[in-house]
Enzyme design. Structure first.
Site, PDB file in Angstrom:
ATOM      1  N   CYS A   1       0.944  -1.198  -0.084  1.00 61.62           N
ATOM      2  CA  CYS A   1       0.009  -0.067  -0.111  1.00 61.62           C
ATOM      3  C   CYS A   1       1.162   1.550  -0.164  1.00 61.62           C
ATOM      4  O   CYS A   1       1.554   1.279   0.899  1.00 61.62           O
ATOM      5  CB  CYS A   1      -0.863  -0.025   1.100  1.00 61.62           C
ATOM      6  SG  CYS A   1      -1.984   1.141   1.052  1.00 61.62           S
TER       7      CYS A   1
ATOM      8  N   GLU B   1      -2.641   1.133  -7.288  1.00 65.22           N
ATOM      9  CA  GLU B   1      -2.212  -0.036  -7.718  1.00 65.22           C
ATOM     10  C   GLU B   1      -1.616   0.321  -8.788  1.00 65.22           C
ATOM     11  O   GLU B   1      -3.373   0.103  -9.334  1.00 65.22           O
ATOM     12  CB  GLU B   1      -2.874  -1.240  -6.902  1.00 65.22           C
ATOM     13  CG  GLU B   1      -1.530  -2.408  -6.671  1.00 65.22           C
ATOM     14  CD  GLU B   1      -0.497  -1.411  -5.847  1.00 65.22           C
ATOM     15  OE1 GLU B   1       1.020  -1.037  -6.725  1.00 65.22           O
ATOM     16  OE2 GLU B   1      -0.458  -1.812  -4.648  1.00 65.22           O
TER      17      GLU B   1
END
Length: 271
Positions: free
Chosen positions: A2, A114
């Protein structure tokens, strides 16, 4: 992993979702649609109030800096690299194991970003025809639109170069715990794009479902083996993902338009 996420919920909304008992209006953060390492973020934690006679844990909404600095560190350098802790090893890594047993938190988010390297781009990279492949960003979020509750850790670090009454004498920092990405189909698979989170990236933030919130935040639970049972991935099929503008790749860009769903990957980034 993350490395970027969005957090636009108001403190009042988070207070209702997480049953917050204490938060300071002066710690209110502006909505952030492109949260990057070292930024200040909201964290939910159970902790006794400072200088209070009642030492019971109180659920608080606090402002922390993303990038954990262990209490024993000599300097805060390296915090930007300590944004993620792996669920598989968090109980044994020196930088995280103490916080894992005594200082756990929830980092609320709308979802996380992402990047995926398109197939055509990957083929060119393999052939050595392109050194820097263009990547398509995806926004990953709960399919039902609920708050994405990421498991986290927090620490306090004392800057000994400053006097006790200096406003920056203490640093409050945090990390997101990550786990292996799901290989099961997304709740809403896109027509043109990845159908599982693992196809986007092999790692993902560990999402805590509401039934685990109290146990995760409870400071009375300190046994590592007991706590490791809370690190299991949530049930499959709770997440969705969709392509967003490559504008999010620049940390200087920030606004709700970064969360706008595209009909498909941008040209040149086809999956």
């Amino acid at each position: 992993m993350c490395g970027r996420y969005a957090s636009s919920r108001r403190p009042e909304d988070l207070a209702g979702v997480f049953e917050i008992e204490k938060w300071e209006p002066e710690e209110t953060l502006e909505p952030d649609f492109n949260v990057a390492p070292t930024k200040e973020v909201y964290a939910v934690l159970d902790r006794p109030l400072k200088d209070a006679d009642d030492k019971r844990p109180v659920r608080q909404l606090r402002k922390l800096k993303w990038g954990l600095v262990p209490s024993w560190s000599k300097t805060p350098e390296g915090a930007a690299r300590m944004i993620n802790a792996r669920a598989e090893t968090v109980h044994e890594k020196p930088s995280y194991r103490r916080a894992f047993t005594t200082r756990r938190c929830i980092l609320p988010a709308d979802g996380y970003f992402e990047w995926v390297t398109g197939k055509g781009e990957r083929d060119l990279e393999v052939e050595g025809k392109k050194k820097r492949p263009r990547k398509q960003p995806y926004f990953v979020l709960p399919a039902d639109g609920s708050v994405f509750a990421m498991a986290g850790l927090y620490e306090f670090w004392r800057d000994k170069t400053l006097p006790d009454d200096h406003p920056q004498a203490w640093w409050a920092t945090c990390s997101v715990i990550t786990t292996e990405a799901e290989t099961t189909p997304l709740a809403v698979p896109p027509e043109d794009g990845p159908h599982t989170l693992a196809e986007i990236h092999p790692r993902m933030p560990l999402m805590l479902t509401p039934d685990r919130w109290d146990s995760w935040l409870d400071p009375a639970r300190t046994d590592p083996d007991d706590l490791r049972g809370l690190l299991e991935r949530p049930p499959a099929g709770l997440m969705r993902a969709y392509p967003v503008s490559t504008a999010v790749s620049n940390v200087r860009n920030n606004g709700p338009e970064l969360l706008k769903e595209l009909e498909g990957p941008e040209e040149g980034t086809l999956f």
